[in-house]
Design an enzyme around this catalytic site. Sequence first.
Site, PDB file in Angstrom:
ATOM      1  N   GLY A  46       1.482  -1.857 -14.099  1.00  0.00           N
ATOM      2  CA  GLY A  46       0.401  -1.739 -14.713  1.00  0.00           C
ATOM      3  C   GLY A  46      -0.051  -0.759 -13.141  1.00  0.00           C
ATOM      4  O   GLY A  46       0.814  -0.114 -12.828  1.00  0.00           O
ATOM      5  N   GLN A  51      -4.614   4.750  -8.464  1.00  0.00           N
ATOM      6  CA  GLN A  51      -4.227   6.067  -7.551  1.00  0.00           C
ATOM      7  C   GLN A  51      -3.305   6.728  -8.807  1.00  0.00           C
ATOM      8  O   GLN A  51      -1.914   7.700  -8.186  1.00  0.00           O
ATOM      9  CB  GLN A  51      -2.567   4.532  -8.375  1.00  0.00           C
ATOM     10  CG  GLN A  51      -3.115   3.453  -7.992  1.00  0.00           C
ATOM     11  CD  GLN A  51      -1.765   1.939  -8.395  1.00  0.00           C
ATOM     12  OE1 GLN A  51      -1.895   1.171  -9.954  1.00  0.00           O
ATOM     13  NE2 GLN A  51      -0.787   1.989  -8.206  1.00  0.00           N
ATOM     14  N   CYS A  90       3.749  -2.408  -4.971  1.00  0.00           N
ATOM     15  CA  CYS A  90       2.909  -1.829  -5.665  1.00  0.00           C
ATOM     16  C   CYS A  90       3.419  -0.635  -6.091  1.00  0.00           C
ATOM     17  O   CYS A  90       3.516   0.384  -4.640  1.00  0.00           O
ATOM     18  CB  CYS A  90       1.381  -1.346  -4.830  1.00  0.00           C
ATOM     19  SG  CYS A  90       0.035  -0.660  -5.362  1.00  0.00           S
ATOM     20  N   LEU A  91       2.796   0.418  -6.909  1.00  0.00           N
ATOM     21  CA  LEU A  91       3.612   1.818  -7.102  1.00  0.00           C
ATOM     22  C   LEU A  91       2.913   2.896  -5.475  1.00  0.00           C
ATOM     23  O   LEU A  91       3.296   4.060  -4.961  1.00  0.00           O
ATOM     24  CB  LEU A  91       3.148   3.272  -8.047  1.00  0.00           C
ATOM     25  CG  LEU A  91       3.486   2.313  -8.919  1.00  0.00           C
ATOM     26  CD1 LEU A  91       3.304   2.496 -10.388  1.00  0.00           C
ATOM     27  CD2 LEU A  91       5.268   2.200  -9.102  1.00  0.00           C
ATOM     28  N   HIS A 132      -4.063  -7.802  -9.970  1.00  0.00           N
ATOM     29  CA  HIS A 132      -3.796  -6.282  -9.121  1.00  0.00           C
ATOM     30  C   HIS A 132      -4.656  -4.913  -9.350  1.00  0.00           C
ATOM     31  O   HIS A 132      -4.669  -4.585  -8.602  1.00  0.00           O
ATOM     32  CB  HIS A 132      -2.625  -6.593  -9.013  1.00  0.00           C
ATOM     33  CG  HIS A 132      -1.075  -5.298  -7.928  1.00  0.00           C
ATOM     34  ND1 HIS A 132      -0.923  -5.532  -6.859  1.00  0.00           N
ATOM     35  CD2 HIS A 132      -1.610  -4.525  -8.310  1.00  0.00           C
ATOM     36  CE1 HIS A 132      -0.399  -4.885  -6.337  1.00  0.00           C
ATOM     37  NE2 HIS A 132      -1.203  -3.962  -6.973  1.00  0.00           N
ATOM     38  N   GLU A 133      -3.900  -5.271 -10.807  1.00  0.00           N
ATOM     39  CA  GLU A 133      -4.745  -3.574 -11.218  1.00  0.00           C
ATOM     40  C   GLU A 133      -6.244  -3.647 -10.547  1.00  0.00           C
ATOM     41  O   GLU A 133      -7.028  -2.618 -10.545  1.00  0.00           O
ATOM     42  CB  GLU A 133      -4.646  -3.548 -12.480  1.00  0.00           C
ATOM     43  CG  GLU A 133      -3.374  -3.183 -12.781  1.00  0.00           C
ATOM     44  CD  GLU A 133      -2.608  -2.239 -11.308  1.00  0.00           C
ATOM     45  OE1 GLU A 133      -2.839  -1.724 -10.920  1.00  0.00           O
ATOM     46  OE2 GLU A 133      -1.543  -2.448 -11.374  1.00  0.00           O
ATOM     47  N   HIS A 136      -8.119  -2.595  -7.975  1.00  0.00           N
ATOM     48  CA  HIS A 136      -7.147  -1.787  -6.734  1.00  0.00           C
ATOM     49  C   HIS A 136      -9.016  -0.409  -7.727  1.00  0.00           C
ATOM     50  O   HIS A 136      -9.509  -0.064  -6.150  1.00  0.00           O
ATOM     51  CB  HIS A 136      -6.304  -0.333  -7.838  1.00  0.00           C
ATOM     52  CG  HIS A 136      -4.825  -0.841  -7.250  1.00  0.00           C
ATOM     53  ND1 HIS A 136      -5.145  -0.355  -6.416  1.00  0.00           N
ATOM     54  CD2 HIS A 136      -4.118  -1.034  -7.653  1.00  0.00           C
ATOM     55  CE1 HIS A 136      -3.327   0.118  -6.120  1.00  0.00           C
ATOM     56  NE2 HIS A 136      -2.797  -0.898  -6.972  1.00  0.00           N
TER      57      HIS A 136
END
Length: 161
Positions: A46, A51, A90-91, A132-133, A136
């Site tokens: 994702g 991000q 997480c990236l 999760h996304e 963000h």
Amino acid sequence: MAIQKIVTYPAEILEKQCRPVEKFDKKLAKLLDNMYDTMIEYDGVGLAAPQIGIDERIAIVDIDNELGTIEMINPRIIKTTGEQTGPEGCLSFPDLFGDVTRPNYVKIEAYDRKGKKYSLEAEEFLARAIQHEIDHLDGILFTTKVSRYLTEDELKGVEIE
């Protein structure tokens, strides 16, 4: 397409509420394509617009199932039920993983790249990734929900958001 640079914590944009998308045009389509390429390049499931430094309510999820890539523009969570706890990463937090508890089921409403409204229901890992996304987009980081951080040994062979 263009691979974008991942914004890492403690960048300010990661903790702010993103603006709604108002224009559904070729620029948006290109951004979604670039987000997909970036997510794949960094081996994510994702990616949210903040991000990659963009203050807009845009996120994508692809857990490599029959649904393919889910593009969520201006998503809203309509309903959640149940509970699940599992590992997340997480990236924007390279090499950091922790157990997070989230609802096991989620129903969302969002728009696709053409501005068409849709609803989607998800369970288990897909529900986790979607939530999760969307977090963000609201400036909520998974680290605020971690009950326990995980070691590299604990992560071997585990599916992670």
